[in-house]
Design a protein around this motif. Structure first.
Motif, PDB file in Angstrom:
ATOM      1  N   THR A 167       0.831  -1.206   0.000  1.00 51.62           N
ATOM      2  CA  THR A 167       0.000   0.000   0.000  1.00 51.62           C
ATOM      3  C   THR A 167       0.865   1.256   0.000  1.00 51.62           C
ATOM      4  OG1 THR A 167      -1.853  -1.107   1.059  1.00 51.62           O
ATOM      5  CG2 THR A 167      -1.774   1.284   1.276  1.00 51.62           C
ATOM      6  N   PHE A 168       1.944   1.238   0.756  1.00 52.56           N
ATOM      7  CA  PHE A 168       2.884   2.360   0.792  1.00 52.56           C
ATOM      8  C   PHE A 168       3.394   2.671  -0.617  1.00 52.56           C
ATOM      9  CE2 PHE A 168       7.520   3.415   1.140  1.00 52.56           C
ATOM     10  CZ  PHE A 168       7.383   4.716   1.590  1.00 52.56           C
ATOM     11  N   GLN A 189       0.242   5.657  -7.450  1.00 50.67           N
ATOM     12  CA  GLN A 189      -1.010   6.206  -7.964  1.00 50.67           C
ATOM     13  C   GLN A 189      -0.970   7.735  -8.031  1.00 50.67           C
ATOM     14  OE1 GLN A 189      -3.748   4.464  -9.268  1.00 50.67           O
ATOM     15  NE2 GLN A 189      -2.168   2.880  -9.184  1.00 50.67           N
ATOM     16  N   GLU A 190      -0.357   8.353  -7.044  1.00 50.14           N
ATOM     17  CA  GLU A 190      -0.244   9.815  -7.053  1.00 50.14           C
ATOM     18  C   GLU A 190       0.646  10.292  -8.200  1.00 50.14           C
ATOM     19  OE1 GLU A 190      -1.065  13.636  -6.238  1.00 50.14           O
ATOM     20  OE2 GLU A 190      -2.030  11.912  -5.269  1.00 50.14           O
ATOM     21  N   GLU A 209       1.205  10.334 -19.059  1.00 50.28           N
ATOM     22  CA  GLU A 209       1.061   8.956 -19.527  1.00 50.28           C
ATOM     23  C   GLU A 209       0.437   8.056 -18.470  1.00 50.28           C
ATOM     24  OE1 GLU A 209       4.104   7.117 -22.006  1.00 50.28           O
ATOM     25  OE2 GLU A 209       5.245   8.978 -21.803  1.00 50.28           O
ATOM     26  N   GLY A 210      -0.087   8.652 -17.409  1.00 51.41           N
ATOM     27  CA  GLY A 210      -0.742   7.873 -16.368  1.00 51.41           C
ATOM     28  C   GLY A 210       0.204   6.855 -15.755  1.00 51.41           C
ATOM     29  N   LEU A 211      -0.254   5.617 -15.651  1.00 48.77           N
ATOM     30  CA  LEU A 211       0.550   4.556 -15.028  1.00 48.77           C
ATOM     31  C   LEU A 211       1.759   4.147 -15.856  1.00 48.77           C
ATOM     32  CD1 LEU A 211      -2.271   2.357 -13.499  1.00 48.77           C
ATOM     33  CD2 LEU A 211      -0.515   3.616 -12.238  1.00 48.77           C
ATOM     34  N   ALA A 221       7.819  14.084  -1.065  1.00 46.82           N
ATOM     35  CA  ALA A 221       8.616  13.117  -1.826  1.00 46.82           C
ATOM     36  C   ALA A 221       8.137  13.043  -3.278  1.00 46.82           C
ATOM     37  CB  ALA A 221       8.536  11.744  -1.164  1.00 46.82           C
ATOM     38  N   ILE A 222       6.846  13.012  -3.453  1.00 51.91           N
ATOM     39  CA  ILE A 222       6.281  12.946  -4.806  1.00 51.91           C
ATOM     40  C   ILE A 222       6.598  14.232  -5.572  1.00 51.91           C
ATOM     41  CG2 ILE A 222       4.091  12.943  -6.085  1.00 51.91           C
ATOM     42  CD1 ILE A 222       3.078  11.005  -3.818  1.00 51.91           C
ATOM     43  N   ARG A 223       6.418  15.375  -4.911  1.00 53.04           N
ATOM     44  CA  ARG A 223       6.683  16.663  -5.560  1.00 53.04           C
ATOM     45  C   ARG A 223       8.148  16.776  -5.974  1.00 53.04           C
ATOM     46  NH1 ARG A 223       8.626  20.746  -3.306  1.00 53.04           N
ATOM     47  NH2 ARG A 223       7.966  20.249  -1.180  1.00 53.04           N
ATOM     48  N   LEU A 224       9.061  16.399  -5.089  1.00 57.47           N
ATOM     49  CA  LEU A 224      10.489  16.475  -5.406  1.00 57.47           C
ATOM     50  C   LEU A 224      10.878  15.497  -6.522  1.00 57.47           C
ATOM     51  CD1 LEU A 224      12.056  16.856  -1.870  1.00 57.47           C
ATOM     52  CD2 LEU A 224      12.239  18.483  -3.758  1.00 57.47           C
TER      53      LEU A 224
END
Length: 155
Positions: free
Chosen positions: A52-53, A59-60, A67-69, A92-95
């Protein structure tokens, strides 16, 4: 055997996660990546739901990428590394997305190698789901044409 007077029938089947376990291939690749990053960074993910982590971050990233996934795995690698070493998930995602890697303890070589392994793991042939062979055999025995649909490659 199908009666020649009955109307023609065709069976359409979606392949991914219907005939074979595509999700299992992704889960195994994602968990292998998490294990690799933990080893390389000398950290341990503290929670029990490891998949899940990874998938929350995956997913984010997919939601942000055009291009999505099918976004490049290096984004996931960088975001996971940042999250494992203290960044909150959003940062983390933003960086990882913006290319900012000042907080990332991975070298570009580390990222490249991990990305290659991830791609190799995603190319693994999924296992057939239980009952698929017998079900397809029964349909074939009845003379029904089968059309298998998938987004994947012919391989």
């Amino acid at each position: 055997m199908r009666n020649s007077n009955s109307p023609a029938a065709v069976v359409f089947i979606d392949a991914g996660n219907t005939l074979w376990d595509t999700d299992g291939v992704y889960a195994n690749a994602q968990l292998a990546l998490l294990n690799e990053l933990e080893d390389r960074l000398a950290v341990q993910f503290p929670e029990s739901d490891r998949l899940t982590f990874v998938r929350d971050i995956d997913q984010e990233l997919a939601a942000r990428h055009h291009e999505g996934l099918r976004y490049p795995p290096r984004f996931l690698i960088k975001a996971l590394a940042l999250a494992l070493t203290g960044s909150d998930k959003t940062s983390a995602i933003r960086l990882a997305w913006s290319g900012g890697s000042e907080a990332n303890r991975l070298t570009s070589e580390d990222v490249h190698e991990a990305e290659e392994r991830m791609i190799d793991n995603l190319r693994r042939i999924p296992t057939l789901r239980p009952g698929v062979l017998s079900g397809l055999s029964q349909l074939a025995t009845q003379g029904l044409p089968l059309l298998v649909l998938t987004e994947g490659t012919l391989d």
